[in-house]
Structures are given as C-alpha cells and as structure tokens.
Scaffold this motif. Structure first.
Motif, PDB file in Angstrom:
ATOM      1  N   ILE A  35       0.838  -1.201   0.000  1.00 60.14           N
ATOM      2  CA  ILE A  35       0.000   0.000   0.000  1.00 60.14           C
ATOM      3  C   ILE A  35       0.871   1.248   0.000  1.00 60.14           C
ATOM      4  O   ILE A  35       0.588   2.226  -0.697  1.00 60.14           O
ATOM      5  CB  ILE A  35      -0.967   0.002   1.195  1.00 60.14           C
ATOM      6  CG1 ILE A  35      -1.883  -1.226   1.143  1.00 60.14           C
ATOM      7  CG2 ILE A  35      -1.788   1.280   1.239  1.00 60.14           C
ATOM      8  CD1 ILE A  35      -2.852  -1.220  -0.019  1.00 60.14           C
ATOM      9  N   HIS A  38       2.188   1.764  -3.370  1.00 59.22           N
ATOM     10  CA  HIS A  38       1.108   2.250  -4.221  1.00 59.22           C
ATOM     11  C   HIS A  38       0.930   3.759  -4.042  1.00 59.22           C
ATOM     12  O   HIS A  38       0.822   4.517  -5.013  1.00 59.22           O
ATOM     13  CB  HIS A  38      -0.186   1.515  -3.886  1.00 59.22           C
ATOM     14  CG  HIS A  38      -1.373   1.973  -4.679  1.00 59.22           C
ATOM     15  ND1 HIS A  38      -1.913   1.225  -5.696  1.00 59.22           N
ATOM     16  CD2 HIS A  38      -2.119   3.105  -4.605  1.00 59.22           C
ATOM     17  CE1 HIS A  38      -2.953   1.880  -6.212  1.00 59.22           C
ATOM     18  NE2 HIS A  38      -3.102   3.018  -5.564  1.00 59.22           N
ATOM     19  N   LEU A  40       3.080   5.952  -2.914  1.00 60.16           N
ATOM     20  CA  LEU A  40       4.226   6.676  -3.447  1.00 60.16           C
ATOM     21  C   LEU A  40       4.152   6.766  -4.959  1.00 60.16           C
ATOM     22  O   LEU A  40       4.461   7.799  -5.553  1.00 60.16           O
ATOM     23  CB  LEU A  40       5.523   5.976  -3.041  1.00 60.16           C
ATOM     24  CG  LEU A  40       5.947   6.196  -1.591  1.00 60.16           C
ATOM     25  CD1 LEU A  40       7.043   5.237  -1.219  1.00 60.16           C
ATOM     26  CD2 LEU A  40       6.386   7.633  -1.385  1.00 60.16           C
ATOM     27  N   GLU A  41       3.719   5.705  -5.567  1.00 55.75           N
ATOM     28  CA  GLU A  41       3.603   5.674  -7.027  1.00 55.75           C
ATOM     29  C   GLU A  41       2.485   6.607  -7.501  1.00 55.75           C
ATOM     30  O   GLU A  41       2.583   7.248  -8.543  1.00 55.75           O
ATOM     31  CB  GLU A  41       3.298   4.237  -7.473  1.00 55.75           C
ATOM     32  CG  GLU A  41       3.345   4.018  -8.953  1.00 55.75           C
ATOM     33  CD  GLU A  41       4.630   3.325  -9.378  1.00 55.75           C
ATOM     34  OE1 GLU A  41       5.125   3.615 -10.465  1.00 55.75           O
ATOM     35  OE2 GLU A  41       5.122   2.495  -8.588  1.00 55.75           O
TER      36      GLU A  41
ATOM     37  N   PHE B  29       0.852  -1.575  -9.364  1.00 62.58           N
ATOM     38  CA  PHE B  29       0.158  -0.296  -9.486  1.00 62.58           C
ATOM     39  C   PHE B  29      -0.570  -0.197 -10.822  1.00 62.58           C
ATOM     40  O   PHE B  29      -1.702   0.287 -10.897  1.00 62.58           O
ATOM     41  CB  PHE B  29       1.166   0.843  -9.345  1.00 62.58           C
ATOM     42  CG  PHE B  29       0.543   2.195  -9.349  1.00 62.58           C
ATOM     43  CD1 PHE B  29       0.620   3.013 -10.478  1.00 62.58           C
ATOM     44  CD2 PHE B  29      -0.142   2.674  -8.235  1.00 62.58           C
ATOM     45  CE1 PHE B  29       0.032   4.273 -10.477  1.00 62.58           C
ATOM     46  CE2 PHE B  29      -0.733   3.925  -8.232  1.00 62.58           C
ATOM     47  CZ  PHE B  29      -0.646   4.731  -9.355  1.00 62.58           C
ATOM     48  N   TYR B  49      -5.073  -5.509  -3.542  1.00 67.22           N
ATOM     49  CA  TYR B  49      -3.831  -6.089  -3.034  1.00 67.22           C
ATOM     50  C   TYR B  49      -4.065  -7.416  -2.320  1.00 67.22           C
ATOM     51  O   TYR B  49      -3.330  -8.383  -2.563  1.00 67.22           O
ATOM     52  CB  TYR B  49      -3.065  -5.068  -2.185  1.00 67.22           C
ATOM     53  CG  TYR B  49      -2.465  -3.983  -3.041  1.00 67.22           C
ATOM     54  CD1 TYR B  49      -3.134  -2.778  -3.248  1.00 67.22           C
ATOM     55  CD2 TYR B  49      -1.250  -4.183  -3.692  1.00 67.22           C
ATOM     56  CE1 TYR B  49      -2.610  -1.804  -4.076  1.00 67.22           C
ATOM     57  CE2 TYR B  49      -0.713  -3.206  -4.522  1.00 67.22           C
ATOM     58  CZ  TYR B  49      -1.398  -2.018  -4.712  1.00 67.22           C
ATOM     59  OH  TYR B  49      -0.875  -1.064  -5.540  1.00 67.22           O
ATOM     60  N   SER B  70      12.387   5.375 -10.951  1.00 66.54           N
ATOM     61  CA  SER B  70      11.513   6.475 -10.530  1.00 66.54           C
ATOM     62  C   SER B  70      10.846   6.230  -9.181  1.00 66.54           C
ATOM     63  O   SER B  70       9.735   6.664  -8.963  1.00 66.54           O
ATOM     64  CB  SER B  70      10.448   6.708 -11.608  1.00 66.54           C
ATOM     65  OG  SER B  70       9.804   5.482 -11.882  1.00 66.54           O
ATOM     66  N   PRO B  72      10.301   3.507  -5.517  1.00 71.83           N
ATOM     67  CA  PRO B  72      10.539   2.248  -4.813  1.00 71.83           C
ATOM     68  C   PRO B  72      10.525   1.068  -5.791  1.00 71.83           C
ATOM     69  O   PRO B  72      10.012   1.196  -6.894  1.00 71.83           O
ATOM     70  CB  PRO B  72       9.362   2.156  -3.840  1.00 71.83           C
ATOM     71  CG  PRO B  72       8.308   3.028  -4.399  1.00 71.83           C
ATOM     72  CD  PRO B  72       9.002   4.116  -5.146  1.00 71.83           C
ATOM     73  N   ARG B  74       9.482  -2.211  -7.832  1.00 66.66           N
ATOM     74  CA  ARG B  74       8.145  -2.564  -8.280  1.00 66.66           C
ATOM     75  C   ARG B  74       7.979  -4.067  -8.304  1.00 66.66           C
ATOM     76  O   ARG B  74       8.888  -4.803  -8.671  1.00 66.66           O
ATOM     77  CB  ARG B  74       7.900  -2.019  -9.688  1.00 66.66           C
ATOM     78  CG  ARG B  74       7.761  -0.527  -9.718  1.00 66.66           C
ATOM     79  CD  ARG B  74       7.675  -0.053 -11.140  1.00 66.66           C
ATOM     80  NE  ARG B  74       7.321   1.349 -11.220  1.00 66.66           N
ATOM     81  CZ  ARG B  74       7.413   2.071 -12.323  1.00 66.66           C
ATOM     82  NH1 ARG B  74       7.850   1.504 -13.434  1.00 66.66           N
ATOM     83  NH2 ARG B  74       7.065   3.340 -12.321  1.00 66.66           N
TER      84      ARG B  74
END
Lengths: 201, 111
Positions: A35, A38, A40-41, B29, B49, B70, B72, B74
């Motif tokens: 989460i 997510h 941060l993205e 994401f 999730y 870009s 953290p 993935r």
C-alpha cells in the motif's frame, strides 16, 4: 520505510497498521509495504492535499482493505453437524468399552482415529489418556486392593511381623488412583466438546 | 453498483486480473489502476492487493521485484501455466453464462 510521505498518507498507513493487527505478521508487513508503494507511485513528489485525499479515497478505507484479506467464500459451505454416531461411539467406547470383553475400547479407538472431527493431537490424547478407559482404572484399583496383602505393599519389620500398606505411600497411591479414575471421564468429556466435523483440513 | 452484482463482481474480478496478465507482465500499481478505471469494477483500489496476494498463494500468478529508477522497487506480476489454464476455463464458462443471461434478459425486456 524511509520515504517521506504527506502527513495524511502517514496517518492512513497508521490506520492500516492498526486495522491489520490481527493478520499474521509477515502478511501485515507485506500489505503495508504494498500500500505504501502504491501511494508513493500514485502521488507526485510534493503532492497537494487535494491530490493526497483523492488518492487515498480511491484506495478505499483501511478497514475495507483488511476485510478483503479474509478468504470468505461468496457462498458459505454447507454446514455439517458437529458430531455424528461415529463420534458418539468414540466418546462412549473409549471410557466404557473396556468392559465389553476389552474389545469395545479398541472399537472406540478405531472410531476415534477414522473420524474427521478431531485433530491428531486430540486423537493422541484420546488414545493415551487412558488406554482401556475405566476398565484399566478398575484394574488398577484392584491392584491397589491386592497391594494391601500382596507382596509389594508389605514388609517385614521384625521377624514374623509383617506390616502392609502404611501411612504416606498409600495415601499418595490413593490420590493417584483417584486422579486416574477421573482421567478417562475427563478425556471423554474433552473429546465430546472438541469434536467438530466442520473443522478445516 | 446494484447489490446483486457486487457478489458477481467479486467473483469475476480475479479472472479479470488474470486476463490483464495474459499479454505480459504488469506491475501492481498498473494492474490496480487499470482495473480501477474499468467502469464499475472496483470500488476501492486497495482491496486488489489482498486479491493479488491470494492469487499468488494459489499459484495462479508469480511475482518478481525489480528496481525502478523512478521510486521504490516494483512488484511485477506474471501469469503461471496454472493461471492461464484457469483463465481459459473461466472464459468458456463466462461466454456461455453471459450469453444465457443476455438471452433471458432480452426475453423479459422486449426493447
């Protein structure tokens, strides 16, 4: 995690952590990481409050997310009764079956082990506490009775003078025998209460 | 979304995830936002999730972490052979089911 987050997002993650308290630790950590990644993205480096609020709203509440962790089926599985005749046979034959020519106890053991209603540990307890059930208890009682006048309970304190039983040891023996009488009954009650044909696996 | 459909939606959602992965790997994401954009499919993105976690546990998807420039790392998801087989079976069932439902709805609603 070391990434800096907007205070609203931090607060959200705190709430998620609390809502997920009942999950296994590894999964809880994993979900929190996912989460957070997510969020941060989804957000730009210096997000406005509105942006953060929108992102969090699309995410849903922490409670909703944690609820989704539960594997509940859309349609519940049909429920079986907790015990059937086989389970009752085990519960009755284990303490009492020993009196039926000794065979009854073994039938009880078979009923116990072939049932799905108990865990392996339950079954081990049911078998070992007490093998033979109350029939064994009775055998032990009569051994105690013999002990009074049989070899083990008697000693020669003076030539020609034999004392049997004797204070301390026979009281301890009595207490042990009393406990041993209760054991098969306690086990039967324990089995009756822990039986559940709906237990998983 | 009508309450009657929410259970249905919950049931088909995992197959939609599998379908998105058929073309190739996607990261979490990406999956979540694509599904979130499909009208009426997801009310809260976060609940995907736990769904993804379940698919991993059931062996229908597997994941790899990759560093990303870009931000953290993935988590990339791919379909396993079992996942693909499950999806194929579902597509057959779904086509039959939706055709039947459409047919019946059309009968009851002559417009």
């Amino acid at each position: 995690m070391t990434h800096a987050l907007h205070p609203l997002a931090e607060d959200y993650l705190d709430r998620l952590d609390r809502a997920a308290a009942h999950l296994p630790r590894a999964r809880r950590r994993e979900l929190a990481d996912e989460i957070e990644a997510h969020i941060l993205e989804a957000l730009s480096p210096e997000p406005s409050e509105a942006e953060v609020r929108n992102a969090l709203e699309r995410l849903g509440t922490p409670e909703e997310i944690v609820d989704a962790e539960a594997p509940g089926p859309a349609v519940p599985a049909p429920l079986r009764p907790r015990m059937t005749g086989q389970e009752w046979a085990a519960v009755v034959l284990l303490p009492l079956g020993g009196f039926l020519l000794g065979i009854g106890w073994f039938i009880g053991v078979i009923a116990l082990w072939s049932s799905r209603a108990w865990s392996t540990l339950d079954k081990v307890i049911g078998t070992l506490v007490l093998p033979g059930g109350l029939a064994t208890t009775m055998a032990l009682w009569s051994t105690y009775g013999l002990g009074e006048s049989g070899e083990s309970g008697c000693r020669e304190v003076a030539p020609g003078s034999i004392v049997c039983g004797g204070g301390g040891s026979s009281t301890v023996q009595f207490v042990l025998l009393f406990a041993v009488t209760l054991l098969p009954v306690a086990t039967a009650i324990f089995l009756a209460r822990s039986a559940d044909l709906n237990r998983p696996g | 979304m009508a309450p009657a459909l929410s259970q249905l939606r919950r049931g088909v959602l995992e197959y939609c995830v599998l379908a998105l992965l058929r073309e190739g790997e996607r990261y979490a994401f990406e999956l979540v936002t694509t599904l979130g954009e499909a009208d009426g499919m997801v009310t809260s993105e976060g609940t995907l999730y736990p769904l993804l976690s379940r698919l991993r546990k059931e062996g229908l998807v597997e994941t790899t972490w990759r560093e990303s420039t870009s931000g953290p790392p993935r988590r990339y998801y791919t379909l396993t052979a079992e996942g693909e087989a499950t999806l194929d079976a579902f597509v057959v069932e779904w086509r039959r089911f939706s055709r039947s439902v459409d047919g019946l709805l059309a009968m009851g609603n002559p417009q």
